[in-house]
Motif scaffolding. Sequence first.
Motif, mmCIF file in Angstrom:
data_model
loop_
_atom_site.group_PDB
_atom_site.id
_atom_site.type_symbol
_atom_site.label_atom_id
_atom_site.label_comp_id
_atom_site.label_asym_id
_atom_site.label_seq_id
_atom_site.Cartn_x
_atom_site.Cartn_y
_atom_site.Cartn_z
ATOM 1 N N LYS A 41 0.824 -1.207 0.000
ATOM 2 C CA LYS A 41 0.000 0.000 0.000
ATOM 3 C C LYS A 41 0.856 1.254 0.000
ATOM 4 N N LYS A 42 1.939 1.240 0.781
ATOM 5 C CA LYS A 42 2.832 2.402 0.828
ATOM 6 C C LYS A 42 3.519 2.624 -0.513
ATOM 7 N N ILE A 43 4.022 1.539 -1.100
ATOM 8 C CA ILE A 43 4.699 1.654 -2.397
ATOM 9 C C ILE A 43 3.730 2.151 -3.461
ATOM 10 N N SER A 101 7.068 -10.205 -6.363
ATOM 11 C CA SER A 101 8.399 -9.787 -5.911
ATOM 12 C C SER A 101 8.485 -8.274 -5.930
ATOM 13 N N THR A 102 9.351 -7.755 -5.093
ATOM 14 C CA THR A 102 9.635 -6.324 -5.101
ATOM 15 C C THR A 102 11.147 -6.151 -5.239
ATOM 16 N N ILE A 137 7.561 -3.519 -8.641
ATOM 17 C CA ILE A 137 6.688 -4.585 -8.153
ATOM 18 C C ILE A 137 6.360 -5.474 -9.343
ATOM 19 N N LYS A 138 6.507 -6.799 -9.181
ATOM 20 C CA LYS A 138 6.358 -7.726 -10.303
ATOM 21 C C LYS A 138 5.480 -8.911 -9.925
ATOM 22 N N ALA A 179 3.699 -9.280 -15.309
ATOM 23 C CA ALA A 179 3.336 -7.862 -15.291
ATOM 24 C C ALA A 179 4.142 -7.172 -14.201
ATOM 25 N N SER A 180 4.568 -5.939 -14.465
ATOM 26 C CA SER A 180 5.347 -5.207 -13.467
ATOM 27 C C SER A 180 5.165 -3.715 -13.658
#
Length: 266
Positions: free
Chosen positions: A12-14, A135-136, A162-163, A182-183
């Motif tokens: 949520k923060k990202i 993954s981040t 973010i992927k 998707a990323s």
Amino acid sequence: MSLSPNHNILFKKISSILVMTIFTSITSHGQTIHYNQFWGEVQFNRTINEKWSTELNLGTSYSSTESSPNIFEQNTQRSFRGWGHYYLTPRWKLSSFIAYFNNKDVPEIGQFESPEWRFALQGIYYFHKTGYTLSTRMRAELRHMKNEDDTYENVFRYRHQIKYLKPINSKVLRRGVVYGVASDEIFLKSGTKVTGLSFFDRNRLNVGAGYLFTDDIQLEITYANDYLPRDNGNQIVNAGSLTLTFNNLFKNISKKLHHPQPETDE
């Protein structure tokens, strides 16, 4: 399976930072130029042991221009990149690379000749789930680039991605499996003459699919959308990206040469 409360807070923060950064950049600039491009890369991965691996990337880029819609009108970049990877835990992968990018003189797209050496430290955290992987990725880059005055500047850039990756016809990645990917990634940088003064460098959205011919050879094709705010006008790049990956290529060839398959009687 759902993400833990801590993981939900992280995403949520990202996501909030990503949305606010993109909105601010879009509303603060006017004219937008569009280009269509092709990005190609061949990757060679080599496993050393359970904890370490190396990687070599060879890349090239082509672009349309304002006078021609041909996606291969101009060769804009050639690149060479060498990686070292360390698998700290099943969830953490730490990496570093050194790379050379030959950014060519292409006035038709506002690009001047700018050779670049790039150094980076990177960490990827994996959220392994049944049937898919989140993954981040966090990457800090030091770019040593030549500007229009033929002097070199250091540009610091931070990238956060973010992927999401999901196998289509299997629960795991293996031979014969098709997967979707998707990323989204934001790029933040220091202000310099060679890259402009804006703090927000670009946002990159990727959507595509891949196929594993064998456990060690795979092909990935994606559509990438880059939004680049610049001092002299925004740019939007629509790119077709093709990545061919070989794992332990020379090791596998050596095995086949030294251990040929036994002949069978007909």
